[in-house]
Design an enzyme around this catalytic site. Structure first.
Site, mmCIF file in Angstrom:
data_model
loop_
_atom_site.group_PDB
_atom_site.id
_atom_site.type_symbol
_atom_site.label_atom_id
_atom_site.label_comp_id
_atom_site.label_asym_id
_atom_site.label_seq_id
_atom_site.Cartn_x
_atom_site.Cartn_y
_atom_site.Cartn_z
ATOM 1 N N ASN A 10 0.878 -1.174 0.000
ATOM 2 C CA ASN A 10 0.000 0.000 0.000
ATOM 3 C C ASN A 10 0.912 1.220 0.000
ATOM 4 O O ASN A 10 1.539 1.523 1.005
ATOM 5 C CB ASN A 10 -0.893 -0.038 1.253
ATOM 6 C CG ASN A 10 -1.719 1.216 1.402
ATOM 7 O OD1 ASN A 10 -1.763 2.072 0.516
ATOM 8 N ND2 ASN A 10 -2.403 1.333 2.536
ATOM 9 N N LYS A 12 0.132 4.281 -0.214
ATOM 10 C CA LYS A 12 -0.475 5.446 0.461
ATOM 11 C C LYS A 12 -0.238 6.722 -0.355
ATOM 12 O O LYS A 12 -0.223 6.666 -1.590
ATOM 13 C CB LYS A 12 0.054 5.536 1.897
ATOM 14 C CG LYS A 12 -0.154 4.219 2.671
ATOM 15 C CD LYS A 12 0.086 4.312 4.158
ATOM 16 C CE LYS A 12 -0.143 2.965 4.808
ATOM 17 N NZ LYS A 12 0.027 2.977 6.259
ATOM 18 N N HIS A 95 -9.499 1.181 5.049
ATOM 19 C CA HIS A 95 -8.210 1.198 5.742
ATOM 20 C C HIS A 95 -8.336 2.088 6.973
ATOM 21 O O HIS A 95 -9.105 3.051 6.967
ATOM 22 C CB HIS A 95 -7.144 1.754 4.785
ATOM 23 C CG HIS A 95 -5.764 1.648 5.337
ATOM 24 N ND1 HIS A 95 -5.274 2.545 6.272
ATOM 25 C CD2 HIS A 95 -4.768 0.757 5.113
ATOM 26 C CE1 HIS A 95 -4.037 2.199 6.582
ATOM 27 N NE2 HIS A 95 -3.707 1.119 5.895
ATOM 28 N N GLU A 97 -6.647 4.390 8.092
ATOM 29 C CA GLU A 97 -6.423 5.821 7.835
ATOM 30 C C GLU A 97 -7.663 6.461 7.218
ATOM 31 O O GLU A 97 -7.944 7.632 7.455
ATOM 32 C CB GLU A 97 -5.178 5.999 6.942
ATOM 33 C CG GLU A 97 -3.910 5.702 7.738
ATOM 34 C CD GLU A 97 -2.767 5.108 6.930
ATOM 35 O OE1 GLU A 97 -2.787 5.188 5.697
ATOM 36 O OE2 GLU A 97 -1.857 4.532 7.562
ATOM 37 N N GLU A 167 -5.273 -5.275 10.360
ATOM 38 C CA GLU A 167 -4.244 -4.264 10.540
ATOM 39 C C GLU A 167 -4.462 -3.573 11.880
ATOM 40 O O GLU A 167 -5.231 -2.596 11.963
ATOM 41 C CB GLU A 167 -4.320 -3.226 9.413
ATOM 42 C CG GLU A 167 -4.014 -3.808 8.051
ATOM 43 C CD GLU A 167 -3.402 -2.760 7.114
ATOM 44 O OE1 GLU A 167 -2.392 -3.082 6.479
ATOM 45 O OE2 GLU A 167 -3.914 -1.632 7.035
ATOM 46 N N GLY A 173 2.735 1.846 10.907
ATOM 47 C CA GLY A 173 3.674 2.956 10.815
ATOM 48 C C GLY A 173 4.383 3.275 12.123
ATOM 49 O O GLY A 173 5.021 4.309 12.255
ATOM 50 N N SER A 213 3.653 -2.606 10.169
ATOM 51 C CA SER A 213 5.106 -2.652 10.358
ATOM 52 C C SER A 213 5.733 -3.973 9.901
ATOM 53 O O SER A 213 6.650 -4.501 10.545
ATOM 54 C CB SER A 213 5.475 -2.340 11.812
ATOM 55 O OG SER A 213 5.077 -1.018 12.140
HETATM 56 P P1 13P Z 1 3.175 0.048 7.689
HETATM 57 O O1 13P Z 1 3.699 -1.206 7.045
HETATM 58 O O2 13P Z 1 3.901 1.286 7.281
HETATM 59 O O3 13P Z 1 3.037 -0.108 9.189
HETATM 60 O O4 13P Z 1 1.671 0.262 7.130
HETATM 61 C C1 13P Z 1 0.782 -0.803 7.152
HETATM 62 C C2 13P Z 1 -0.421 -0.431 6.392
HETATM 63 O O5 13P Z 1 -1.157 0.480 6.763
HETATM 64 C C3 13P Z 1 -0.695 -1.144 5.141
HETATM 65 O O6 13P Z 1 -1.961 -0.870 4.650
#
Ligand code: 13P
Length: 250
Positions: A10, A12, A95, A97, A167, A173, A213
């Site tokens: 992803n 982002k 997601h 976010e 997740e 992150g 992560s």
């Molecule tokens: P990270 O791997 O940066 O923690 O992000 C995970 C994520 O949100 C994948 O959709």
């Protein structure tokens, strides 16, 4: 549970179109395995150019979101038919976010799921608890309410293309990864919920990815868990070297 592991990236809100095409090219040329499904989810602007640049490779391309109407006066939105025509095979839905910054709910997740399935795009429904919810012993309750809300009204026969991503918000992150046991346990809970709400076929055929992560160093341990069918990678998917490292570890 699934025969074939998926490693999804992803991207982002990262990369210009040019940068995205370059990253996709590096991933495609370094890919040494055909026994793993590899998916990249660039931003909308880069999706079609990346899909075109990957047309002779096995790397799949997905969207990070979609709107639930197929067309109309909805300024600023992107629809399922548009994503499909641009080359998307998959799309992320709800997601964390999106839930946190854009007010998405179980109801809009359900509408988006319907739109993706209608367009012939495989939805990857994202669920997961916050740190506070985990510490309060609410992980399973949160997963159950996110799943039951987003999948309300669906019948087993409609869900052949569904994927889930667990997740945990506290692991995204942050550098904190769920332990292999925590990931496996959450996935097992989700699979048992699918069986009780739908049937054994849906439970066994739905791929459940872990995200939060994931790095080359922890990918093998997570993917080796029996209930983990792959990973959804954020930060470590932005470098071909680390993303390929995760694919190699799968
Ligand atoms: P990270 O791997 O940066 O923690 O992000 C995970 C994520 O949100 C994948 O959709």
């Amino acid at each position: 549970m699934s025969a074939k592991i998926m490693v999804a990236g992803n991207w982002k809100l990262h990369n210009t179109v040019e940068e995205a095409i370059a990253l996709a090219g590096e991933i495609a040329s370094g890919l040494m395995r055909d026994d793993v499904d590899v998916l990249v989810c660039p931003g909308f602007l880069a999706l079609e150019p990346v899909a075109l640049s990957l047309s002779s490779s096995s790397v799949l391309v997905g969207g990070q979101n979609l709107y639930w109407q197929d067309s109309g006066a909805y300024t600023g939105e992107v629809s399922g038919p548009q994503l499909k025509a641009a080359g998307a095979s998959h799309v992320l839905i709800a997601h964390s976010e999106r839930r946190l910054y854009f007010g998405e709910s179980e109801k809009t997740a359900r509408l988006r799921l319907e739109a993706a399935l209608r367009a012939g795009i495989k939805p990857i429904l994202c669920v997961g608890e916050t740190q506070e919810e985990r510490e309060g012993g609410q992980t399973e309750g949160v997963l159950q309410s996110q799943l039951s809300g987003a999948l309300a009204g669906f019948e087993a026969g409609q869900l052949g293309d569904l994927l889930l991503a667990y997740e945990p918000v506290w692991a995204i992150g942050t550098g904190l990864t769920a332990t292999e046991e925590q990931a496996n346990q959450a996935h097992a809970f989700m699979r048992a919920w699918l069986e009780s709400r739908f049937d054994k076929t849906v439970a066994n055929s739905t791929r459940i990815l872990y995200g939060g992560s994931v790095k080359p160093a922890n990918a093998a341990g997570l993917i080796s868990q029996p209930e983990v069918d792959g990973v959804l990678v954020g930060g470590a998917s932005l470098s071909a070297q680390s993303f390929l490292g995760i694919i190699q570890a799968a």
